[in-house]
Every structure is written in C-alpha cells, then in structure tokens.
Scaffold this active site. Structure first.
Site, PDB file in Angstrom:
ATOM      1  N   LYS A  99      -6.950  -7.647  14.276  1.00 19.15           N
ATOM      2  CA  LYS A  99      -5.577  -7.867  13.828  1.00 19.15           C
ATOM      3  C   LYS A  99      -5.194  -6.804  12.798  1.00 19.15           C
ATOM      4  CE  LYS A  99      -6.945 -11.089  10.154  1.00 19.15           C
ATOM      5  NZ  LYS A  99      -6.691 -12.396   9.532  1.00 19.15           N
ATOM      6  N   ARG A 132      -3.852 -23.751   5.133  1.00 19.05           N
ATOM      7  CA  ARG A 132      -2.925 -22.686   5.511  1.00 19.05           C
ATOM      8  C   ARG A 132      -2.273 -23.077   6.843  1.00 19.05           C
ATOM      9  NH1 ARG A 132      -5.537 -16.814   5.807  1.00 19.05           N
ATOM     10  NH2 ARG A 132      -6.626 -17.824   7.532  1.00 19.05           N
ATOM     11  N   TYR A 153       8.097  11.588 -12.401  1.00 18.01           N
ATOM     12  CA  TYR A 153       9.286  10.813 -12.755  1.00 18.01           C
ATOM     13  C   TYR A 153       9.136  10.150 -14.127  1.00 18.01           C
ATOM     14  CZ  TYR A 153      11.084  11.223  -7.974  1.00 18.01           C
ATOM     15  OH  TYR A 153      11.584  11.711  -6.794  1.00 18.01           O
ATOM     16  N   MET A 180       7.039   9.128  -3.532  1.00 18.87           N
ATOM     17  CA  MET A 180       7.083   8.586  -2.178  1.00 18.87           C
ATOM     18  C   MET A 180       6.117   9.313  -1.239  1.00 18.87           C
ATOM     19  SD  MET A 180      10.286   8.220   0.475  1.00 18.87           S
ATOM     20  CE  MET A 180      11.118   6.950  -0.505  1.00 18.87           C
TER      21      MET A 180
END
Length: 809
Positions: free
Chosen positions: A483, A581, A707, A756
């Site tokens: 998964k 869950r 930044y 980023m």
C-alpha cells in the site's frame, strides 16, 4: 558438458537412480523459476529459506530429468523419467562438482577477496585485460558458497584466464571456497568493517579471508594492511604502498581541480605519473590494486598507463528505470558475458508490466564459434519480441534466430536510427560491454525527470523478504503490504519481485492501486484495505478482494453482487480487537456470521485483526489479550459459517516478537523495506534518497540564508544549494539545522528554511563541490526522530515527481 554417469563419482552420492545414465548436463539449476534449459539441467534441491525438495514437481513439469536430493521420502514413481542422486548435503555436492569442473580448467585463475572493493577490482581488471585476452569473470557479486559454485561451472577453455570473487561473512566459510576456486594468483583488496559482526577480532577476519590463498604461490595486496605476516613463508607477495620494500612504491597522490587525481609511483627504479578520474580513497586504492596486478602479469608501465587512461567509474548495478513511450528500461551496460547476460534475462522475465520484451545486445569480447553456439542457445530459450544487436560480429547470427532482429555495426549507428524504431509498451533490456557505451542508448530511452532520485535496491528488498520468511514455519502463508506506493518504493516494480518470490498475498490501501498492479501483470491475490461503494465495479472486474469492516459496506457489497449475479466473491473480515480503527467488534460477530451464512454471493477467504503494540514489550499483556480475543472470535465465526478461514493477526513486529500469533498467515510491512523499529533483524537498506549540489557560495559571517533570513551565519561559510524541497517530500520541519544530509560520507546540516524545490546546507567543514551527490537521509530512523515522527512518514511522503531508480545486484 558431462553425462550423468560421469558426474556420479564427483558428488559422493549415497545412492542413485539412473534411468538415463548418458543424459547430457549443461546447466546447474537450483531455482525452479529460473530453469531455462530443462532437458540438460541438473536440479539441486537446496535447503535454505525454503526447501528445494518442494519444487521438484515444478522442475519436473518444466522438463528437468536429473535431481540431486537429500531427503529419503521422495516418491520416485511420481517422476518416471527422472534420475536421482541422494547425497548428505546438496550444496556440498554442488560445490564438489564445481571443484571438479574447475580442475579441468588449465588457464590461470585469479582469486579476489577482501572486505570491500572485490567486485570493482574484478570488473576493472577484466576491463583492462580484455583488450588482449579472453577473460572470464564471476558475474556481478556471485561470491557466496552458492554463487562461487555457479560461477565456476561456466568456466571453459575458450578463456585465457578467469577472475573469481570470494566473499565470506563468518568463520569457516573460506575453506569451501578455496577448495573450489584454488586460485593460481591471489588478490586481497583490504580489510574493513564489512561483516565485522561475524568475527571475534580483526585478526581472525584477516586469517579467515587469507585462507583463500593457502595453496596460492603469488598474492597481491596493499602493504598498509599488513597482510604479509599472516601468509605462509612460501607465499610470494607483490605489494604496493609507501615503503621502500614495496614492489610498487607510491610517491604521491594529489587531487586536482578537474575532479581527478594524479598518482606518481616508482617501479624497478622507473618513475611514472598518471591520472585517474577519481578522487575518493577507495577508488584510488582499487586502481592501484589493478595497476600492481598488471605489473605482476608482465605488462609494461607505458602499456598500463595507456589502459588506465580509458578506465571509468562503473555502475555495477542492474537498474530498472521508467522509460519513454510507456516502456520500462533495464540498464545493465557495464559488462557483457554469457553468465551476466543470463542473470539479466532472468530479471527481464520477472517483469510482467509489459507483454513485449526487447533485448538490445552488444557484441561480446572473444566471441568464437563455441561461445557463439552458447549465445545462440541462450537466446533461443527466450520469449523475446525482438533483439537489437550492436557490433559487426553479431551480424552472422541473423539467419540463426527466429526472433525479429535489427542489426547495427556500432552504437553510434543505433543512436542515429533510434528515432526510426518504434518503442512502445514494452520492457527493454540494454546489455552491453563497456566499450560499446550502450548507456548512451539508455539515456535516450529513459524518461526525463526531476534530478532528485529515490534509489530502490531490489536485491536488498529480496534479502529482507527472505530474512522474515526464514522465521516462519513452512505452513504459514505470507501477505506483503504494498500500500501507499509500496511505502514510497514503487508499485508494480516491487510487486513483480514479490510475485517472482512467490509470496501468497499482496495488500493495497485502495482499489485503484490494485487495478494498476493488475494492469502491469500481477496475478497474485490482492486484498484491498479501504474499499468503498464506488470501487465495487473495479473490485469485481480486476478480481480484487476487499477488506470488510462494517455492516454498511458488507450489505452494499451483497446488493451489488446480487445484481451482477455473482456468487462466492472472496472477502476478508476485519475484527477490531483493540486498535479501535476499523473492524467488527466481537459482540457483533454473531449477527455478522448470520448475515454471511445467508449470502451465497460472498465467501470469507480470511479473517484478521491488527496488533496494537506488538513491538512494545510494555504492552505484552494487551497483545496476549488481543490474540486470545481474536482466536475465540474466529472460532465462533467458523462455527456459524460451517467452514474454515485463513487467520492472520501478526504484523511486521508480530513476526519478530510473537510466534504464537503466526496462525495461518502473517503480514509483512515496513520491515520489508529495511526499517527495523526494534533493531532485532539484520536487514539491508532498501531506499536511498539522493540529490545533487546545484551551487556553492562563499558567504561572510553575519549573512543570512533563505526565506525570512532564518539562516544567520556566525562565521565565514560555504553554503551549498541542493535540489530537494518540501514539494519533493522533504519536510519544512528539517529546516534551520534540524535536518542532516551526507556528502562524500560526511554529515552536514541544513541552513535556513526549506524551500519548495531546494534547500541549503552548510558545507564549510567538508570536502564538497558542485554536482556532488548528496544522500538526503543517511539514517531513516534517526531522521524521523529529529522531527518527532516515524520512518513510515518519510518514506510515503516522497513525492511522485521524484524519479524512482531500481537496481538489482
């Protein structure tokens, strides 16, 4: 080529059954999945993680008619045409046969061992010698007890010499390797920390490795490790180092601005200086080993320097890459011989994502009539869509193969015509010797992407799988979690390997993941953990099996199947024993069982639950409570259903800590990918996130970086900008010195905020230059702890835009 009756004296069988004593044997087989020349294969039923005797029916079905076995309970009437040799130890029998075969080889054999650099030295030596000799080399890292035997079996008088690699990880292993290899010339590369845990002391490790040379007259090594004092007084040594007594004295090694090194040596009073395209100490030492070996073999200094001028770094790993035009590219362009070609072809046929398979193959060095016949035999056994051949001597094969063939005189000619060849929806194996530079073809066929890459070591993943599998009894099935993009490691690329290794089940989180696996040739049973009503059609059409955790879902599924007139659709029932869950609570099971027993549309395949804290010994009582509750719940469910189901509750840490929870099946997750949260397993690192330095700036004290000026410099600093940011999955929490990366083996910290697409590192105190490789997470567990999370989060958050590169070996 041997007959069975000629093999008989050399494997020390206790008894035998020969129905065709004159059967010819060309190949040694030990894996029923990789049998390629069945009528002429001798199958060895090795007992390793899995008992090879259980695969005798499969091998016989594929046409194998000769077996070496150790079990006495084999019903030979089931195999009316088969020949059998019964031995005490199957691996030992293979080694004895390999030892006998090696003794038929009258040319020099060079044996290589050491802690590190064995494979690199072997490959470089072969590359340097192949200009004027036919050289056989053991393929890839085939240096184990099994690998050496298989390597030696491919020896033939077609070669002028052979280079065989030997590796050990614990005492008393080298004796068997020495008996097989029996090298005429020895090379000891170095001694280091590799496999150090297997030896009580460094001295013991050295003496064990040097056993490879106990019958070898000449041994070559770097003098700085002091190997000479451990060798027999009758052994002749040939060394390089900084001392007057060294045969090759190293006077100077200087790193140059161009990214290479200048080396000055003196040999027999002649002083020479040469340049190599390396700056790291390991590569330079490996070059000097090759240099010294060529001198020992009688090459002149000028000839060696000429050869070294063409030496280049080797990518020694078979790589699986995403290609253009929806293709998969297998790049194996650093060597080309029959043994390594067969390994690469085996890997090609593991890949099921495309039906079409293409081989791009360069000429082989020293291809004579005998080797050509062997090459034709190998190629005829393959189910290939087409073969693209590069090299003039391969032209003569065109009329001897039925496969579609394209032929080019050179790599340059192929590159010029590449745009005229239709590549689409296929897996392409590119296999060539170094001098053909087929990596140029690979670069044109591989899809362009972001330069930050996640390297996934499939052989390490396979090792980890076998580590966990070795803990399980033979009757316990294995379900593997793929998964979340296989914990960030990919989808069908990982699933293909798991399918090849015959796991019993795969598990995905959503139906879409399962559909993709089906589209890429995965036919294993697949459980879907989070199905919803919109996914029912996909579940049915792709034969995916849903986890059922609530009455809402199961009632909706029954209604859907009833409309489709579907019967006995496989489902998996989730019981909540404490995770709270998803899942049915124990007091809901009677109602559930009644519903299930009146719904012919569905069939319960397995029932499972999830251990909350199987890796934390503080919660052992709760784990025992969960296991007990689960067992009694399934008992009640089976009683009402009237049939047995497969039970599973043990996750990765449950496999390690709770054998009592194995039941019918276990589920392997994060451990497969090399993360051992409890540090109890000897796992190999599977994933490595890498990027490169884009620019380095010299900045004064008081300057700020990034930044909001958060990176304040308190001293004159060298700041490197690297190509990874939070859009790639490198969390902003790693900013301002929290994150650590590695450059040339040295740790450095982040500076300022994470951007980023980029971030900055302080490289003031380390050797670093632009374009250097950077390892983003030197230690996944340590990195996760730095930002208060777990390795799972780091792995699954690596963005899809980060290119995945898979390698094997």
């Amino acid at each position: 080529m041997y007959t069975l009756v000629s093999i008989l004296p050399h494997i020390h069988s206790k008894r035998h059954l020969l129905r065709n004593a004159e059967q010819l044997i060309y190949d040694l087989a030990y894996d029923s999945r990789k049998i390629r020349n069945a009528p002429h294969s001798l199958f060895f039923a090795l007992k390793n993680v899995r008992d090879g005797h259980t695969f005798i029916p499969d091998a016989y079905h594929k046409g194998v008619r000769a077996f070496v076995v150790s079990r006495d309970d084999i019903d030979t009437t089931l195999y009316p045409e088969a020949n059998f040799f019964w031995v005490k130890d199957v691996l030992k029998a293979m080694q004895e046969l390999a030892r006998y075969h090696r003794r038929q080889f009258r040319k020099p054999i060079i044996g290589i061992t050491g802690s590190n650099g064995k494979t690199m030295v072997k490959e470089w030596l072969a590359q340097l010698l192949q200009e004027d000799k036919k050289v056989y080399q053991s393929p890839k890292s085939y240096n184990s007890q099994l690998g050496v035997a298989l390597s030696l079996w491919n020896l033939s008088e077609d070669y002028d010499c052979a280079i065989i690699e030997a590796g050990i990880s614990q005492p008393d292993e080298m004796d068997q390797l020495e008996e097989m290899i029996h090298p005429d010339i020895g090379i000891m590369t170095n001694i280091g920390v590799a496999h150090a845990e297997g030896f009580a002391s460094k001295t013991l490790k050295i003496t064990e490795k040097l056993k490879l040379f106990k019958h070898t007259r000449d041994v070559i090594f770097p003098s700085r490790y002091g190997f000479g004092k451990y060798l027999s007084s009758e052994t002749r040594t040939f060394t390089f180092g900084e001392h007057d007594v060294d045969d090759v004295r190293v006077l100077r090694i200087e790193e140059r601005k161009e990214g290479n090194s200048s080396i000055q040596v003196i040999y027999r009073k002649e002083k020479v200086t040469f340049t190599v395209p390396f700056v790291d100490k390991a590569s330079i030492e490996n070059v000097l080993i090759c240099f010294t070996t060529l001198l020992f073999l009688g090459y002149s200094l000028n000839a060696i320097i000429h050869k070294l001028g063409r030496l280049r770094p080797l990518e020694m790993r078979l790589q699986l890459k995403t290609g253009r035009y929806n293709c998969s590219i297998i790049d194996d362009t650093y060597s080309n011989d029959l043994a390594s070609l067969q390994i690469a072809l085996d890997f090609l046929h593991q890949q099921q994502q495309h039906k079409k398979k293409t081989l791009i193959l360069s000429d082989m060095d020293g291809l004579n009539d005998h080797l050509e016949a062997k090459l034709l035999s190998v190629l005829r056994q393959q189910n290939l869509h087409r073969i693209i051949m590069v090299g003039k001597s391969l032209h003569r094969l065109q009329d001897k193969l039925d496969t579609l063939l394209l032929s080019f005189d050179s790599t340059e000619e192929l590159v010029r015509n590449l745009g005229n060849i239709a590549f689409e929806n296929e897996t392409i194996l590119i296999k060539g010797s170094r001098r053909y530079h087929l990596e140029d073809v690979s670069k044109l066929l591989v899809a362009k992407s972001h330069e930050t890459v996640l390297e996934i070591n499939l052989s390490a993943l396979e090792h980890n799988l076998q580590m966990y599998r070795s803990m399980l009894p033979p009757n316990v099935k294995l379900m593997v979690m793929v998964k979340a993009f296989s914990y960030g490691s990919g989808s069908y690329e990982v699933a293909n390997l798991l399918q090849f290794n015959k796991v019993d089940y795969l598990t995905v989180a959503f139906a879409d993941e399962g559909v993709e696996l089906r589209q890429h040739g995965i036919d294993l049973p697949i459980m879907v953990l989070s199905p919803d009503e919109q996914a029912f059609e996909s579940l049915l059409s792709s034969q995916l099996e849903p986890e059922i955790y609530s009455f809402r879902i199961i009632k909706a599924l029954i209604d859907f199947l009833r409309i489709r007139k579907q019967k006995a659709f496989s489902i998996h029932i989730k019981i909540d024993t404490g995770m709270h869950r998803l899942g049915f609570l124990p007091d809901e099971l009677e109602e559930l069982a009644t519903l299930l027993s009146t719904a012919p549309e569905i069939k319960v395949k397995t029932v499972f639950s999830h251990l909350v804290s199987s890796g934390n010994r503080q919660h052992d009582d709760f784990t025992i409570q969960q296991i007990t509750m689960f067992s009694s719940s399934v008992d009640k469910l089976e009683a009402i259903l009237g049939y047995k189901v497969v039970r599973h509750i043990a996750n990765t840490s449950g496999i390690v800590n709770w054998p009592s929870a194995y039941m019918d099946m276990v589920r392997l997750g994060i451990g497969l990918y090399g993360v051992d949260m409890n540090k109890k397993m000897t796992l190999e690192k599977v994933s490595e996130l890498k990027t490169t330095i884009t620019q380095i700036k010299e900045l004064p004290a008081g300057a700020t970086v990034g930044y909001d000026r958060k990176g304040l410099l308190h001293r004159p600093s060298r700041i490197a900008t690297v190509k990874i940011g939070y859009a790639d999955g490198y969390s902003r929490r790693f900013g301002e010195g929290v994150g650590e990366m590695s450059i040339n083996g040295q740790r450095v910290r982040t500076v300022g905020s994470i951007c980023m697409d980029m971030c900055m590192l302080d490289v003031t105190d380390v050797a670093a230059q632009e374009l250097d490789e950077v390892v983003v997470f030197p230690d996944w567990i340590e990195a996760a702890a730095r930002i208060g999370t777990i390795p799972y989060e780091l792995l699954v958050n690596i963005a899809a835009r980060v290119k995945r590169i898979y390698f094997y070996g």
